[in-house]
Structures are given as structure tokens and as C-alpha cells.
Write a protein that holds these residues in place. Structure first.
Motif, mmCIF file in Angstrom:
data_model
loop_
_atom_site.group_PDB
_atom_site.id
_atom_site.type_symbol
_atom_site.label_atom_id
_atom_site.label_comp_id
_atom_site.label_asym_id
_atom_site.label_seq_id
_atom_site.Cartn_x
_atom_site.Cartn_y
_atom_site.Cartn_z
ATOM 1 N N GLU A 25 11.262 19.358 -4.860
ATOM 2 C CA GLU A 25 10.326 18.236 -4.734
ATOM 3 C C GLU A 25 10.981 16.925 -5.174
ATOM 4 N N LEU A 26 11.731 16.968 -6.261
ATOM 5 C CA LEU A 26 12.388 15.765 -6.777
ATOM 6 C C LEU A 26 13.472 15.268 -5.823
ATOM 7 N N GLU A 27 14.217 16.195 -5.249
ATOM 8 C CA GLU A 27 15.257 15.820 -4.295
ATOM 9 C C GLU A 27 14.639 15.148 -3.072
ATOM 10 N N ALA A 28 13.504 15.683 -2.612
ATOM 11 C CA ALA A 28 12.793 15.100 -1.469
ATOM 12 C C ALA A 28 12.267 13.705 -1.817
ATOM 13 N N THR A 29 11.801 13.527 -3.044
ATOM 14 C CA THR A 29 11.312 12.224 -3.496
ATOM 15 C C THR A 29 12.436 11.188 -3.479
ATOM 16 N N ILE A 30 13.604 11.558 -3.987
ATOM 17 C CA ILE A 30 14.746 10.636 -4.014
ATOM 18 C C ILE A 30 15.210 10.319 -2.595
ATOM 19 N N GLU A 31 15.149 11.303 -1.722
ATOM 20 C CA GLU A 31 15.508 11.074 -0.314
ATOM 21 C C GLU A 31 14.554 10.067 0.332
ATOM 22 N N GLU A 32 13.281 10.166 -0.003
ATOM 23 C CA GLU A 32 12.285 9.235 0.532
ATOM 24 C C GLU A 32 12.513 7.816 -0.021
ATOM 25 N N ILE A 33 12.879 7.722 -1.290
ATOM 26 C CA ILE A 33 13.181 6.414 -1.881
ATOM 27 C C ILE A 33 14.400 5.795 -1.198
ATOM 28 N N THR A 34 15.383 6.625 -0.886
ATOM 29 C CA THR A 34 16.576 6.162 -0.162
ATOM 30 C C THR A 34 16.181 5.613 1.202
ATOM 31 N N HIS A 35 15.305 6.317 1.870
ATOM 32 C CA HIS A 35 14.827 5.883 3.189
ATOM 33 C C HIS A 35 14.088 4.542 3.081
ATOM 34 N N LYS A 36 13.229 4.407 2.072
ATOM 35 C CA LYS A 36 12.486 3.160 1.867
ATOM 36 C C LYS A 36 13.444 1.993 1.592
ATOM 37 N N THR A 37 14.501 2.264 0.843
ATOM 38 C CA THR A 37 15.484 1.222 0.538
ATOM 39 C C THR A 37 16.167 0.729 1.807
ATOM 40 N N HIS A 38 16.525 1.663 2.681
ATOM 41 C CA HIS A 38 17.151 1.285 3.947
ATOM 42 C C HIS A 38 16.181 0.473 4.817
ATOM 43 N N LEU A 39 14.913 0.827 4.787
ATOM 44 C CA LEU A 39 13.911 0.063 5.530
ATOM 45 C C LEU A 39 13.800 -1.363 4.988
ATOM 46 N N GLU A 40 13.799 -1.486 3.663
ATOM 47 C CA GLU A 40 13.713 -2.818 3.044
ATOM 48 C C GLU A 40 14.944 -3.665 3.392
ATOM 49 N N LEU A 41 16.079 -3.032 3.501
ATOM 50 C CA LEU A 41 17.297 -3.752 3.888
ATOM 51 C C LEU A 41 17.166 -4.344 5.288
ATOM 52 N N SER A 42 16.495 -3.598 6.168
ATOM 53 C CA SER A 42 16.329 -4.079 7.545
ATOM 54 C C SER A 42 15.271 -5.172 7.652
ATOM 55 N N ARG A 43 14.388 -5.242 6.653
ATOM 56 C CA ARG A 43 13.280 -6.213 6.707
ATOM 57 C C ARG A 43 13.567 -7.503 5.945
ATOM 58 N N ASN A 44 14.475 -7.457 4.974
ATOM 59 C CA ASN A 44 14.665 -8.592 4.065
ATOM 60 C C ASN A 44 16.027 -9.248 4.246
ATOM 61 N N PHE A 45 15.986 -10.571 4.375
ATOM 62 C CA PHE A 45 17.226 -11.328 4.501
ATOM 63 C C PHE A 45 17.848 -11.580 3.129
ATOM 64 N N ILE A 46 17.007 -11.918 2.148
ATOM 65 C CA ILE A 46 17.497 -12.195 0.795
ATOM 66 C C ILE A 46 17.487 -10.908 -0.027
ATOM 67 N N THR A 47 18.638 -10.578 -0.608
ATOM 68 C CA THR A 47 18.779 -9.374 -1.423
ATOM 69 C C THR A 47 19.397 -9.747 -2.770
ATOM 70 N N PRO A 48 19.169 -8.938 -3.813
ATOM 71 C CA PRO A 48 19.693 -9.281 -5.147
ATOM 72 C C PRO A 48 21.211 -9.272 -5.228
ATOM 73 N N PHE A 49 21.871 -8.460 -4.384
ATOM 74 C CA PHE A 49 23.320 -8.499 -4.236
ATOM 75 C C PHE A 49 23.696 -8.004 -2.852
ATOM 76 N N ASP A 50 24.983 -7.923 -2.558
ATOM 77 C CA ASP A 50 25.445 -7.652 -1.196
ATOM 78 C C ASP A 50 24.763 -6.437 -0.584
ATOM 79 N N ARG A 51 24.460 -6.539 0.680
ATOM 80 C CA ARG A 51 23.734 -5.486 1.386
ATOM 81 C C ARG A 51 24.496 -4.157 1.360
#
Length: 214
Positions: free
Chosen positions: A55-81
Motif C-alpha cells: 500500500e505504501l509503495e503504491a502511495t509513493i508511486e501515486e505521489i510521483t505521478h502527481k509530481t509529474h502532472l504538476e511539472l506539466s502544469r506549472n511554469f514556475i518551479t522551486p528549482f530546475d525541472r
């Protein structure tokens, strides 16, 4: 004040990526602790730990997916993409390998948990706790010395895991006569050792980010 410091001051405070990093690293610590507790638990109790690890591994995988989605949606990021991608992916890789170790214990029905397996899970837990600390330090990146020290400690743990792994494999080939058991233990130990390697990868990314922002 350096040009980079001025730029960081002008950029709006990140409210998307760091919460995801912190969720990922916090869950990574829980996964590592669950694995360590699981290999120290009686055989009949391990299944519950292994289910939680899944369950925890699946949760981290989902967080990874959400991060990639945010990268595609946001121009400004806290550090290099590319650093954001590398950081979340490297955390995911640690989780994958610890989950892989648990899956092998479960699939191969490894009844006897050796001292080396327990020691490697202990080392990985300590490294994951340091990763969690490092993520918090990255959020306040002014103290790059503190981040570098955390990364140095993670790297030392990876070297320690290599020593434990090499000795464990040597002991297996010297003392184990059943070929099936040799394969079973080698697979579990390899997954745990790879997890420590991936912890070092996280460390390398964190240090790279801190250097760029120093």
C-alpha cells in the motif's frame, strides 16, 4: 545577496512541489520502518507488514505521478525541472527496491530471516529518515552546509550497506548447500542493497540542488 538569492526571493513560495516531496519522503520512512519491523516479526505475522508495504509503495508511486502532472502544469518551479523529476523518481526507486525485497521474501517463502537482512533493513531505515530530513532542509535551502552533511551521512550508510551485502553473499556461498536457498537469499539481499544505492541517488540529487542554489 547573490543574483540567485534575489531570484529566489522574487519567486512565489512553492505550495505544490514541496508538499509532494514531503509526503513521498514521509511515506518512504514508514515503508522502511514497516519492512524493518516485518523482518523482525514472527513468520506468522509478516503478511500484515507486507500488505502495508504494498500500500505504501503504491502511495509513493501515486505521489510521483502527481509530481509529474504538476511539472506539466506549472511554469514556475522551486528549482530546475529536471532536478524535480530526478528527486521524486529517485525516492520512488528506493520504495520500489524495498518493496521488491519484501515481495521476494513473500514469494520465495523465506522463512529464516538472517542477521544480514535485518541489518540492511536497519541501514535503509536510517538512510530514509535522513532523506526525510534532507527534504525538509531543501525547503529552507539557505543552509547548504546542513544539507551537505545530511547527504554525507546517507553516503556513509550506503558504503556500510555494501560491506554488509558483500559479507552476507560470501557467507551464503560458503555455508549454504541448497542452491534454491542461495538464489532466494541472494535475491533478497540484492534488492536491499539496491535500495541503499538508490538512497545514495536521492542524496546526490539533493546535494546537486543545494550546490546550484548556494
Amino acid at each position: 545577496m547573490t543574483l540567485n538569492s534575489i531570484f529566489q526571493f522574487l519567486v512565489p513560495k512553492d505550495k505544490k512541489f514541496f508538499p509532494l516531496f514531503q509526503q513521498a519522503s514521509a511515506n518512504l520512512v514508514i515503508l522502511a520502518r514497516t519492512l524493518h519491523e516485518g523482518v523482525n516479526a514472527p513468520k506468522e505475522e509478516r503478511e500484515e507488514y507486507f500488505k502495508k508495504i504494498e500500500e505504501l509503495e503504491a502511495t509513493i508511486e501515486e505521489i510521483t505521478h502527481k509530481t509529474h502532472l504538476e511539472l506539466s502544469r506549472n511554469f514556475i518551479t522551486p528549482f530546475d525541472r529536471e532536478d524535480i523529476h530526478a528527486l521524486i523518481k529517485s525516492i520512488d526507486n528506493v520504495a520500489d527496491n524495498m518493496h521488491g525485497a519484501a515481495s521476494r521474501i513473500r514469494l520465495y517463502q523465506v522463512d529464516k530471516i538472517t542477521k544480514s537482512i535485518r541489518k540492511l533493513t536497519e541501514i535503509n531505515l536510517e538512510a530514509c529518515e535522513l532523506i526525510n530530513e534532507g527534504i525538509g532542509q531543501l525547503k529552507n535551502i539557505d543552509n547548504t552546509k546542513l544539507i551537505k552533511e545530511t547527504c554525507k551521512r546517507i553516503n556513509k550508510l550506503e558504503s556500510k550497506a555494501d560491506v554488509v551485502f558483500d559479507k552476507a553473499v560470501a557467507d551464503i556461498f560458503e555455508n549454504e548447500t541448497d542452491a534454491k536457498n542461495i538464489i532466494k537469499y541472494k535475491e533478497v539481499l540484492s534488492a536491499l542493497e539496491m535500495a541503499s544505492d538508490k538512497c545514495k541517488s536521492v542524496s546526490n540529487v539533493m546535494e546537486q540542488i543545494s550546490v546550484k542554489h548556494s
